[in-house]
Write a protein that holds these residues in place. Sequence first.
Motif, PDB file in Angstrom:
ATOM      1  N   ILE B 153       0.834  -1.222   0.000  1.00 18.03           N
ATOM      2  CA  ILE B 153       0.000   0.000   0.000  1.00 18.03           C
ATOM      3  C   ILE B 153       0.866   1.269   0.000  1.00 18.03           C
ATOM      4  N   TYR B 154       2.003   1.194   0.702  1.00 13.56           N
ATOM      5  CA  TYR B 154       2.893   2.363   0.743  1.00 13.56           C
ATOM      6  C   TYR B 154       3.508   2.624  -0.639  1.00 13.56           C
ATOM      7  N   VAL B 155       3.899   1.547  -1.274  1.00 13.59           N
ATOM      8  CA  VAL B 155       4.513   1.678  -2.600  1.00 13.59           C
ATOM      9  C   VAL B 155       3.497   2.245  -3.585  1.00 13.59           C
ATOM     10  N   ARG B 156       2.276   1.730  -3.519  1.00 12.94           N
ATOM     11  CA  ARG B 156       1.253   2.209  -4.454  1.00 12.94           C
ATOM     12  C   ARG B 156       0.890   3.669  -4.173  1.00 12.94           C
ATOM     13  N   ALA B 157       0.857   4.000  -2.884  1.00 12.09           N
ATOM     14  CA  ALA B 157       0.560   5.393  -2.514  1.00 12.09           C
ATOM     15  C   ALA B 157       1.647   6.317  -3.048  1.00 12.09           C
ATOM     16  N   GLY B 158       2.876   5.891  -2.921  1.00 12.61           N
ATOM     17  CA  GLY B 158       4.007   6.672  -3.430  1.00 12.61           C
ATOM     18  C   GLY B 158       3.914   6.862  -4.926  1.00 12.61           C
ATOM     19  N   ALA B 160       1.204   6.731  -6.718  1.00  8.46           N
ATOM     20  CA  ALA B 160       0.055   7.588  -7.015  1.00  8.46           C
ATOM     21  C   ALA B 160       0.422   9.057  -6.883  1.00  8.46           C
ATOM     22  N   MET B 161       1.391   9.316  -5.980  1.00 10.59           N
ATOM     23  CA  MET B 161       1.800  10.718  -5.787  1.00 10.59           C
ATOM     24  C   MET B 161       2.939  11.111  -6.719  1.00 10.59           C
ATOM     25  N   GLY B 162       3.271  10.210  -7.628  1.00  9.43           N
ATOM     26  CA  GLY B 162       4.255  10.534  -8.670  1.00  9.43           C
ATOM     27  C   GLY B 162       5.695  10.300  -8.308  1.00  9.43           C
ATOM     28  N   ALA B 163       5.937   9.484  -7.276  1.00  9.01           N
ATOM     29  CA  ALA B 163       7.326   9.219  -6.884  1.00  9.01           C
ATOM     30  C   ALA B 163       8.009   8.333  -7.925  1.00  9.01           C
ATOM     31  N   SER B 164       9.289   8.645  -8.185  1.00  7.68           N
ATOM     32  CA  SER B 164      10.049   7.809  -9.124  1.00  7.68           C
ATOM     33  C   SER B 164      10.483   6.526  -8.398  1.00  7.68           C
ATOM     34  N   GLY B 165      11.045   5.620  -9.164  1.00  4.53           N
ATOM     35  CA  GLY B 165      11.525   4.348  -8.567  1.00  4.53           C
ATOM     36  C   GLY B 165      12.548   4.607  -7.481  1.00  4.53           C
ATOM     37  N   LEU B 166      13.476   5.542  -7.771  1.00  2.00           N
ATOM     38  CA  LEU B 166      14.536   5.846  -6.804  1.00  2.00           C
ATOM     39  C   LEU B 166      13.961   6.480  -5.536  1.00  2.00           C
ATOM     40  N   GLU B 167      12.971   7.363  -5.756  1.00  2.50           N
ATOM     41  CA  GLU B 167      12.342   8.015  -4.600  1.00  2.50           C
ATOM     42  C   GLU B 167      11.584   6.997  -3.740  1.00  2.50           C
ATOM     43  N   LEU B 168      10.881   6.102  -4.423  1.00  2.00           N
ATOM     44  CA  LEU B 168      10.162   5.050  -3.679  1.00  2.00           C
ATOM     45  C   LEU B 168      11.130   4.273  -2.805  1.00  2.00           C
ATOM     46  N   PHE B 169      12.275   3.956  -3.419  1.00  2.00           N
ATOM     47  CA  PHE B 169      13.277   3.154  -2.719  1.00  2.00           C
ATOM     48  C   PHE B 169      13.845   3.920  -1.518  1.00  2.00           C
TER      49      PHE B 169
END
Lengths: 345, 258
Positions: B153-158, B160-169
């Motif tokens: 859910i956190y990854v999907r939320a990120g 949805a807010m437009g986070a890049s792969g690196l930002e998600l990580f």
Amino acid sequence: MRRLITALVAIVMAVALAACGALDEGSGDTKGTVKAKKGSTVVKVGYLHTIAVDDKLWLGQVAGYWAKQGLDLKLTKFDTGIAEAQALNAGSIDVAIMGGVTSNFPAQGQGKVFMLNSIENATAQIWVQPGSEITNVKQLKGKKVVTTTGTTADILLLRALTKAGVSRSDVTVVNAAMPDAVQAFNSGSVDAIVLWVPFDLRVKEADPGASMIASAGDYPDAAVGDGWVANNAWYAKHQATVKKIVAGWLQSNAAFRKDPSGSLQKVWKVAYSQDAKLSDLQHQVKYQTDYTNAEWLQRYENGQVLDVVGTAEKAFVALGGLPSFVEPKTFFDTSLFVDVAKQAS
Amino acid sequence: MTRPLRRTPLRWTLPLLGVVLAVVAWWLVSLVMTGAKQVPSPAATLHAAVVGFTEHDLLLDLRLSVLRVLIGVAIGCAVAVPVGFVLAWYRPLRLMFEPLVSFFRALPPIALIPLVIVYLGIGEQARLSVLSYAAFFAAVVVIYESVAAVDDIYVRAGRAMGASGLELFARIVVPYTVPQVFVAVRVALGIAWATLVAAELTVAQRGLGTYIQDAANFSRKPDLFAGIVLIGLSAVVMDRVLVAVMRVSVRWQDRVAR
């Protein structure tokens, strides 16, 4: 998060600081030994910490015989001849002083024997449990015997079973490191143990009722030579250094023969006082054979030293530790010892 | 409602009681086990340790072993953390290498000693490589399992807010798994101590493993016990220090005391 990074950096820095020179095991200089002169030739020597193997080595350190030859021996203690052979082949050490495996690894091309240290003629013994019905080797048939396979003790077991007409397959031979084998025997898990001195003392301490039914002294072909073995490549390049080692050893051996008990005491004081009682060593040396320098020279010249090594090698072949017999003169170069011993006499 | 245990005196007295019970049990066993199967008493073991420290420089053995374990764990974990993240983040890589990790993780370090002596020699690098090896494979599995367990859910939320792969990580996965990195280090530390005796079989001249080997070779049981107890104590102290660091460092994460 910042706190975490600070903590991680602190840990990494602590480890890095700790690593800076802190892994020094010590110079290897033992209190009571003579330090080498500046500019001496460094030789990395591995040894087994058993008196038949390291007696002359340590007396040479105490009395300064190596230093007098311009040698600086960097000593590394090994627990087994197998590990010594591995380190010798890898070039981690230049010379190894080995026990019975002097007749094994060099025969496989792994090192060149250039000198014998002593002959273990009766160090191996067969012991049975207190009150055991076993009184001779023949009665080991169908019994469980613990030993360290591929060693002096295993050679005695081979010779004793052969002479008694018992097939090895009729005996359950359990392999264990000797301290573990003694524990197994003392706990009553096995019927008999084939050991080498001074482990007989540990057996008797645990139960004085245990009894010895045979010793290598009863079987002349069970004797093994403990030898000085050099890395092949190192040996080819450093024959002058090998001659210095032989010269230092001859001085040490002469001192030992002149005053056996005094020399043993000196060796015990610097090398064994933490590990064993002096009486243990005095007991142990009774089962090894040493000669004067002149007697050794005679045995090098008439080929007896080659015979001792060859006889033990045949035992390793029979035990499956060697694929085939190789003439000892192909891996035991007696010429340097003969040269130096003749010059010294 | 009961107070959390960590705020009561029991937090200190219960572990102490456990130790006292263990020592009493050991003492009773030493009274029964005599002769060939003799177990040295706690007093005899303590005496052996005191003699070791005062006459035989046992402190050097202790120091060397502690440093070897620390460096082995530091190297092993330093490699395991990025490798664990990469394996968890890139599924094809994980599929490719997971069987290999399982293969090497299962190999007992003691079986590698002959190879280590032949290829790395008998110096300090041989011992550190054995310890790093053990620490790496213990830690890497914990790390990639913890990354894989990050709540989707956190990854999907990120995303949805437009986070890049690196930002998600960097913003979601790393903070979420930091406590598990400490767990990985704790596991690696335990495994490294358990591997110490094998590591020092690479012809170490000093160290607690060597001390134990020598004691066994010359049948000095009190010294043998003293060496074993020192290994256990060192492991406990290092683990407690790590737990304390962990408490301070990941205070933001809720932990439930049961």
